[in-house]
Design an enzyme around this catalytic site. Structure first.
Site, PDB file in Angstrom:
ATOM      1  N   ALA A 128      43.854  34.038  37.998  1.00  0.00           N
ATOM      2  CA  ALA A 128      42.454  34.314  37.694  1.00  0.00           C
ATOM      3  C   ALA A 128      42.200  35.775  37.350  1.00  0.00           C
ATOM      4  O   ALA A 128      41.416  36.085  36.444  1.00  0.00           O
ATOM      5  CB  ALA A 128      41.580  33.895  38.881  1.00  0.00           C
ATOM      6  N   ASP A 129      42.840  36.688  38.046  1.00  0.00           N
ATOM      7  CA  ASP A 129      42.621  38.117  37.827  1.00  0.00           C
ATOM      8  C   ASP A 129      42.863  38.525  36.375  1.00  0.00           C
ATOM      9  O   ASP A 129      42.233  39.450  35.860  1.00  0.00           O
ATOM     10  CB  ASP A 129      43.542  38.964  38.703  1.00  0.00           C
ATOM     11  CG  ASP A 129      43.703  38.454  40.122  1.00  0.00           C
ATOM     12  OD1 ASP A 129      43.487  37.246  40.345  1.00  0.00           O
ATOM     13  OD2 ASP A 129      44.085  39.242  40.991  1.00  0.00           O
ATOM     14  N   ALA A 130      43.809  37.832  35.736  1.00  0.00           N
ATOM     15  CA  ALA A 130      44.173  38.169  34.355  1.00  0.00           C
ATOM     16  C   ALA A 130      42.985  38.073  33.413  1.00  0.00           C
ATOM     17  O   ALA A 130      42.951  38.748  32.369  1.00  0.00           O
ATOM     18  CB  ALA A 130      45.296  37.254  33.873  1.00  0.00           C
ATOM     19  N   LEU A 131      41.996  37.257  33.774  1.00  0.00           N
ATOM     20  CA  LEU A 131      40.841  37.063  32.896  1.00  0.00           C
ATOM     21  C   LEU A 131      39.888  38.249  32.899  1.00  0.00           C
ATOM     22  O   LEU A 131      38.952  38.308  32.097  1.00  0.00           O
ATOM     23  CB  LEU A 131      40.105  35.776  33.273  1.00  0.00           C
ATOM     24  CG  LEU A 131      40.949  34.504  33.172  1.00  0.00           C
ATOM     25  CD1 LEU A 131      40.101  33.274  33.429  1.00  0.00           C
ATOM     26  CD2 LEU A 131      41.653  34.399  31.821  1.00  0.00           C
ATOM     27  N   PHE A 132      40.122  39.201  33.780  1.00  0.00           N
ATOM     28  CA  PHE A 132      39.451  40.503  33.728  1.00  0.00           C
ATOM     29  C   PHE A 132      40.331  41.528  33.020  1.00  0.00           C
ATOM     30  O   PHE A 132      39.847  42.346  32.239  1.00  0.00           O
ATOM     31  CB  PHE A 132      39.130  40.989  35.132  1.00  0.00           C
ATOM     32  CG  PHE A 132      38.511  42.373  35.183  1.00  0.00           C
ATOM     33  CD1 PHE A 132      37.132  42.522  35.246  1.00  0.00           C
ATOM     34  CD2 PHE A 132      39.290  43.524  35.173  1.00  0.00           C
ATOM     35  CE1 PHE A 132      36.552  43.789  35.290  1.00  0.00           C
ATOM     36  CE2 PHE A 132      38.728  44.793  35.212  1.00  0.00           C
ATOM     37  CZ  PHE A 132      37.350  44.921  35.268  1.00  0.00           C
TER      38      PHE A 132
END
Length: 365
Positions: A154-158
């Site tokens: 999920a973090d990658a989407l930031f």
């Protein structure tokens, strides 16, 4: 005598945690606390153990550039510029890893301010190569290659998408937009829970349950996604068809964010099991406040419903700022819920706080 000493020590302890900053929704108060938080971090940056080009600092630099732009605090720009010059405006080492292009967000903002192409060239070269040579590994955190080369958490989407959105707008080259859309949507299909409108941190977390039996939705993991969406949408042209996809996802998530806010205004490290972690998690809380403030300002969220959420959230955040500007209750680097105390801080939480303050500052008339 002993009783007097105890009372004295208690009063000293209370004074250390006395709230110096006002959480009133006034520009002067917002500026005071954000300037203090930024100054504290700049003065203590030499103590940070993360590499200067790491994602942790990438999130900090993005908050610094935004606060510098909104407030006119040139110290924030100077801070980022000094680091960029030291490392020749390069990305970090892993070509495909979303984390290692995160610093490019702030470097793009520096280019927009100063027009120096040296600030733009390395991030453009990195993103163009990845977009024209996409990884063929599975988008799975459990895959040895996909965990590094795909947006499999999920973090990658930031970390990465705002870079590609900005470069698409700046160059008009569809290769950036097409890659971002494809990679982003595959990640959503993999990790987004339609029932709760929240994200699992990665595919390993999908079967996990919290102590109360709830699904494990990590606070900061969802904060990364929720805060990343405004950065993507703001970087896309108004007439770009892709904007609607990201706006719709943002609005759905906003309702889940509202529902998971605690009574005290904060969000916890586990969104569906807050009682197991009975303290704020302020990297999550700051990202949530940033997204809500942005949604209110752009009229994607109803004022009547979301303004109280923002007010409570900002009050909780400001309460966690020490008198010297240190921001507390920030969970250390991790991938799952874990408690963090008042003295726990880290750079990405500061970046999130400055993003929230910047958006709130723009929202206030």
């Amino acid at each position: 005598m002993k009783k007097i000493l105890v009372l004295f020590l208690f009063s000293v302890g209370c004074s250390l945690y006395a709230q110096q900053f006002s959480a009133d929704m006034k520009k002067t108060d917002i500026m005071k606390v954000c300037d203090a938080v930024a100054k504290w971090q700049i003065n203590h940056q030499k103590e940070v153990k993360h590499h200067p080009l790491d994602w942790t600092n990438g999130a900090l630099y993005r908050g610094m550039t935004e606060w510098g732009k909104v407030s006119g605090n040139e110290t924030c720009y100077d801070f980022v510029r000094e680091i960029g010059e030291k490392y020749n405006w390069n990305m970090w080492d892993r070509v495909y890893h979303a984390d290692d292009i995160c610093v490019g967000q702030a470097f793009i903002e520096m280019y927009r301010k100063l027009g120096d192409k040296r600030m733009l060239q390395p991030v453009m070269e990195r993103a163009y190569y990845v977009a024209t040579h996409p990884s063929k590994a599975p988008l799975l955190k459990t895959d040895a290659v996909g965990t590094l080369e795909r947006w499999s958490w999920a973090d990658a989407l930031f970390m990465a998408p705002p870079v590609y959105a900005a470069l698409y707008t700046m160059t008009g080259d569809d290769v950036y937009l097409n890659y971002m859309n494809s990679e982003y949507k595959e990640c959503v299909d993999s990790l987004y829970d339609e029932e709760y409108s929240l994200f699992y941190r990665d595919n390993k977390r999908i079967p996990m349950r919290e102590k109360n039996g709830a699904k494990q939705f990590w606070g900061r993991g969802n904060g990364w996604v929720f805060a990343g969406l405004p950065l993507i949408i703001d970087n896309l042209p108004i007439d770009c068809d892709s904007r609607n996809y990201y706006i719709q996802l943002f609005v759905k998530m906003a309702e889940a964010v509202r529902k998971t806010q605690c009574e005290g205004g904060d969000w916890r490290t586990s969104l569906l099991d807050p009682d197991s972690y009975d303290m704020p998690e302020n990297s999550c809380s700051a990202f949530m406040c940033y997204g809500i403030a942005w949604g209110l300002r752009n009229e994607y969220l109803a004022k009547r419903t979301y303004k109280p959420v923002l007010e409570k959230g900002w009050k909780s955040l400001v309460k966690a700022v020490h008198t010297d500007g240190k921001l507390g209750y920030i969970q250390p680097v991790g991938a799952a819920p874990k408690a963090a105390g008042r003295d726990a801080t880290d750079v990405y939480g500061v970046g999130a706080f400055l993003l929230a303050g910047s958006e709130l500052y723009k929202l206030i008339k």
